[in-house]
Design a protein around this motif. Structure first.
Motif, mmCIF file in Angstrom:
data_model
loop_
_atom_site.group_PDB
_atom_site.id
_atom_site.type_symbol
_atom_site.label_atom_id
_atom_site.label_comp_id
_atom_site.label_asym_id
_atom_site.label_seq_id
_atom_site.Cartn_x
_atom_site.Cartn_y
_atom_site.Cartn_z
ATOM 1 N N THR A 51 0.836 -1.210 0.000
ATOM 2 C CA THR A 51 0.000 0.000 0.000
ATOM 3 C C THR A 51 0.865 1.252 0.000
ATOM 4 O OG1 THR A 51 -1.839 -1.096 1.133
ATOM 5 C CG2 THR A 51 -1.739 1.307 1.305
ATOM 6 N N TRP A 52 1.821 1.318 0.924
ATOM 7 C CA TRP A 52 2.605 2.545 1.063
ATOM 8 C C TRP A 52 3.672 2.710 -0.011
ATOM 9 C CZ3 TRP A 52 2.458 1.272 6.888
ATOM 10 C CH2 TRP A 52 1.255 1.727 7.421
ATOM 11 N N THR A 55 1.542 4.218 -2.870
ATOM 12 C CA THR A 55 1.187 5.633 -2.717
ATOM 13 C C THR A 55 2.412 6.536 -2.628
ATOM 14 O OG1 THR A 55 1.087 5.460 -0.292
ATOM 15 C CG2 THR A 55 -0.990 5.099 -1.518
ATOM 16 N N ASP A 57 4.390 6.637 -0.036
ATOM 17 C CA ASP A 57 4.504 7.104 1.348
ATOM 18 C C ASP A 57 5.500 6.326 2.197
ATOM 19 O OD1 ASP A 57 2.598 9.277 1.388
ATOM 20 O OD2 ASP A 57 1.044 7.753 1.126
ATOM 21 N N LEU A 58 6.004 5.190 1.711
ATOM 22 C CA LEU A 58 6.953 4.391 2.480
ATOM 23 C C LEU A 58 8.361 4.949 2.289
ATOM 24 C CD1 LEU A 58 7.377 1.901 4.287
ATOM 25 C CD2 LEU A 58 7.677 0.556 2.198
ATOM 26 N N THR A 121 6.933 5.911 7.441
ATOM 27 C CA THR A 121 6.107 6.473 6.373
ATOM 28 C C THR A 121 6.001 7.982 6.509
ATOM 29 O OG1 THR A 121 4.101 6.191 7.692
ATOM 30 C CG2 THR A 121 4.695 4.376 6.223
ATOM 31 N N ARG A 125 0.210 9.564 5.333
ATOM 32 C CA ARG A 125 -0.036 8.325 4.605
ATOM 33 C C ARG A 125 -1.423 7.767 4.936
ATOM 34 N NH1 ARG A 125 -1.110 5.346 8.848
ATOM 35 N NH2 ARG A 125 0.492 4.815 10.325
#
Length: 166
Positions: A51-52, A55, A57-58, A121, A125
């Motif tokens: 997921t991250w 996006t 965001d990680l 993150t 996020r």
């Protein structure tokens, strides 16, 4: 063209997620720790990282290894995320030999050691079920050994390193 690029980025996210998790499993297993705790959380770990990464965001994947008696850090493995993705050449690789060499160099860990996976993150996020914000154990008195790129797919990459006592 955007459909192809979207598919390719999704493929990159999946490849990098899978290989980060496999690398962490190798670190745990080859360091002499029990991988059962990690394996039990595989689905949740996959969902959060994927997921991250998707996006953007990680920032970092962190495996803390600590002494449960003192709660002090024994060692820490970091995988810094690099977002240099492009839909160009489609190159992909995982450097398992480099990782195995570094694990061997770092040495076996005490049998009583425990470990925890943390994901660094960006603040805004999206939420992922089973994950919340946390804090890190101190790396005071430790030095980081960087390994460079360990996994890459079309520029989306993870650069590994580990912390050891000075």
């Amino acid at each position: 063209m955007s459909t192809v690029a979207t598919y390719s980025y999704t493929h990159s996210v999946t490849y990098v997620t899978d290989n980060i998790l496999k690398s962490l499993k190798d670190i745990i297993r080859l360091s002499g720790l029990d991988p059962e705790f990690f394996a039990d959380r595989w689905e949740s770990n996959t969902r959060a990282i994927k997921t991250w990464l998707g996006t953007g965001d990680l920032r970092k994947v962190i495996l803390e290894v600590y002494d449960p008696a003192t709660d002090k850090l024994v060692t820490r493995w970091d995988i810094d995320i690099v977002y240099g993705w492009s839909d160009g050449d489609g190159s992909f690789w995982t450097d398992t030999e480099q990782l195995k060499y570094a694990i061997k160099k770092a040495g076996l860990l005490p049998s009583q050691a425990k470990y925890k996976l943390l994901l660094d993150t960006k603040p805004e996020r999206p939420d992922v079920d089973g994950w919340s914000k946390g804090s890190y154990r101190s790396t005071d008195g430790m030095v980081k050994q960087s390994l460079g790129s360990t996994v890459e797919h079309s520029g989306l990459a993870g650069q590994a390193g580990y912390w050891r006592q000075r």
